[in-house]
Write a protein that holds these residues in place. Structure first.
Motif, short mmCIF file in Angstrom:
data_model
loop_
_atom_site.label_atom_id
_atom_site.label_comp_id
_atom_site.label_asym_id
_atom_site.label_seq_id
_atom_site.Cartn_x
_atom_site.Cartn_y
_atom_site.Cartn_z
N PHE A 1 -11.14 46.12 55.09
CA PHE A 1 -11.44 46.01 57.14
C PHE A 1 -12.02 44.91 57.78
O PHE A 1 -12.12 44.84 58.98
CB PHE A 1 -13.13 47.52 57.06
N ALA A 2 -12.56 43.71 56.79
CA ALA A 2 -13.24 42.86 57.39
C ALA A 2 -11.55 41.93 57.95
O ALA A 2 -11.93 41.04 58.64
CB ALA A 2 -13.92 42.15 56.36
N VAL A 3 -10.86 42.17 56.98
CA VAL A 3 -9.89 41.12 57.12
C VAL A 3 -9.37 42.18 58.92
O VAL A 3 -9.04 40.97 59.57
CB VAL A 3 -8.69 41.25 56.16
N LEU A 4 -9.05 42.74 59.05
CA LEU A 4 -8.47 43.60 60.03
C LEU A 4 -9.23 43.79 60.81
O LEU A 4 -8.62 43.00 62.21
CB LEU A 4 -8.42 45.16 59.18
N THR A 5 -10.27 43.76 60.93
CA THR A 5 -11.63 43.19 61.85
C THR A 5 -11.42 41.83 62.82
O THR A 5 -11.33 41.55 63.61
CB THR A 5 -12.73 43.69 61.69
N ALA A 6 -11.65 41.15 61.85
CA ALA A 6 -11.10 39.10 62.39
C ALA A 6 -9.65 38.75 63.27
O ALA A 6 -9.87 38.38 64.14
CB ALA A 6 -10.83 38.58 60.76
N ALA A 7 -9.25 40.06 61.93
CA ALA A 7 -7.67 39.79 62.84
C ALA A 7 -7.76 40.23 64.61
O ALA A 7 -6.88 39.40 65.03
CB ALA A 7 -6.52 40.30 62.03
N VAL B 1 -18.13 40.64 68.23
CA VAL B 1 -19.37 41.70 68.15
C VAL B 1 -19.18 43.15 68.30
O VAL B 1 -19.41 43.90 67.81
CB VAL B 1 -20.76 41.40 68.80
N VAL B 2 -18.66 43.54 69.64
CA VAL B 2 -18.32 44.69 69.95
C VAL B 2 -17.48 45.59 69.61
O VAL B 2 -18.00 46.81 68.96
CB VAL B 2 -18.56 44.90 72.45
N PRO B 3 -16.12 45.27 69.30
CA PRO B 3 -15.50 45.92 68.61
C PRO B 3 -15.84 46.66 66.83
O PRO B 3 -16.05 47.76 67.11
CB PRO B 3 -14.10 45.24 68.47
N PRO B 4 -16.35 45.04 66.07
CA PRO B 4 -16.32 45.94 64.76
C PRO B 4 -17.58 46.98 64.81
O PRO B 4 -17.76 48.19 64.21
CB PRO B 4 -16.90 44.24 64.83
#
Length: 382
Positions: free
Chosen positions: A7-13, A101-104
């Motif tokens: 999830f963290a990797v996808l959010t960063a991408a 910040v908002v999407p994650p």
């Protein structure tokens, strides 16, 4: 833990992709030219004093004033551009922060509300070990077992009727043939193979299907299921007398209230036979649901076209209501599907076909009727 890392990797991408348009740095802000503006203003004042004192010709003074004014305007414009660049940079910074910040945050809140973060990962292996009542997983588990143990006849025997009810006809034929090869022939397997072949050929009793049904009859003469298809094959081949004999034989050994008797009697009449009167023959209860009585036929003669159409629609709706209360009537489902087709209501014809196949998943008659009136059978039994 692995799930959260993903999830963290996808959010960063995603954040990187969204930030990219805002990440282009604004043009470098011009140097602070406030002092330069003041110098040009002082030069204008000095020019005015020199002209008043006669130290410079008026024409030269005008030329000098124009040049100093041009430089003053350029310096003042550069200072305004610096302020706009600073404002634009602040807007980019705010947009970057919002996108980051908002999407994650929204995704995390939705996952906490709708997801199950406390449940550990359950890969396919674990789900196959405990499929529960999930038919798809049960079939997948059986298929995986048979891929490793292709000579397990019991597995093929179990899977074949499931394939047939799901209208996976090619897989059903393979499973029935494997079960017969490994476990030997019996009436149930042969009848299932024959019905699969009939369904695969749009309701036509092929030579292979006829051979399977005849062998099933030899092994279990009292089973009306394969005997019916033997008669149907003779009927389709144009052998009306032989087909009538088969259907009459089924009628003789069947109870009068057997659910297949209405269909058998229909085929007896279709091949030139006479249906023997039963204890309730001629009464409204003995009729196939939805059949018009003699009084209905007589009344329809004097009706207008609209009234006659309304009467037909009412009879079809009455048939649908009866089948909903008592769905164990193959002839009724056949009549209902055909009636909706004649009325031009394809949607209700498809619904009736689906309901009929749920009640009679092995019915070649329903499959043949569906192909006759142009309704897709694939997937309707699921």
């Amino acid at each position: 833990m692995v799930l959260w890392i993903v999830f963290a990797v996808l959010t960063a991408a995603v954040a990187a992709v969204l930030i990219m348009p805002f990440a282009r740095s604004a043009k470098s802000a011009p140097a602070d030219r406030a002092g330069e503006v003041e110098v040009y203003r002082d030069q204008l004042k000095e020019l005015e004093r020199d002209r008043d004192q006669g130290l410079i010709e008026p024409q030269e003074a005008e030329y000098a004033r124009a040049e100093i004014g041009r430089r003053l305007i350029a310096a003042a414009g550069a200072d305004g551009g610096r302020q706009q660049a600073a404002l634009k940079t602040r807007k980019h910074t705010l947009a970057t922060a919002v996108v980051t910040v908002v999407p994650p945050a929204v995704g995390l809140c939705l996952y906490v509300m709708l997801g199950s973060p406390g449940i550990p990962d359950q890969p396919l292996e674990a789900r196959l070990e405990n499929p529960g009542n999930n038919i798809a997983l049960l079939v997948a588990k059986a298929e995986r077992h048979l891929a490793q143990n292709p000579n397990d006849g019991a597995g093929w025997d179990l899977l074949a009727p499931i394939y047939f009810r799901s209208m996976r006809l090619g897989d059903a034929e393979m499973a029935y043939r494997n079960a017969i090869r490994l476990l030997g022939s019996n009436a149930m397997r042969l009848a299932g193979l024959g019905e699969t072949l009939v369904a695969s050929n749009d309701g036509i009793v092929t030579e292979d299907a006829r051979a399977a049904f005849e062998e099933a009859v030899r092994l279990d003469p009292g089973n009306p299921r394969p005997r019916f298809y033997v008669g149907l094959g003779l009927e389709q081949a144009g052998k009306a007398a032989e087909a009538r004999t088969v259907f009459e034989g089924i009628a003789k050994v069947s109870p009068p209230d057997a659910p297949w008797m209405q269909l058998v009697n229909q085929h007896i009449a279709k091949n030139g036979g006479t249906v023997a009167p039963g204890p309730d023959t001629g009464s409204e209860a003995a009729q196939a649901p939805g059949n018009p009585s003699q009084q209905d036929i007589a009344a329809a003669q004097n009706m207008s076209q609209d009234d006659r159409q309304a009467m037909i629609r009412g009879m079809v709706d009455s048939l649908a209501a009866r089948l909903k209360e008592d769905p164990n009537n193959l002839e009724g489902w056949l009549r209902l599907v055909r009636s909706y087709s004649v009325l031009g209501d394809k949607t209700k014809a498809e619904e009736a076909l689906k309901s009929g196949l749920k009640q009679f998943p092995s019915s070649g008659e329903l499959v043949a009727l569906a192909n006759e009136i142009g309704i897709a059978v694939e997937g309707t039994a699921q």
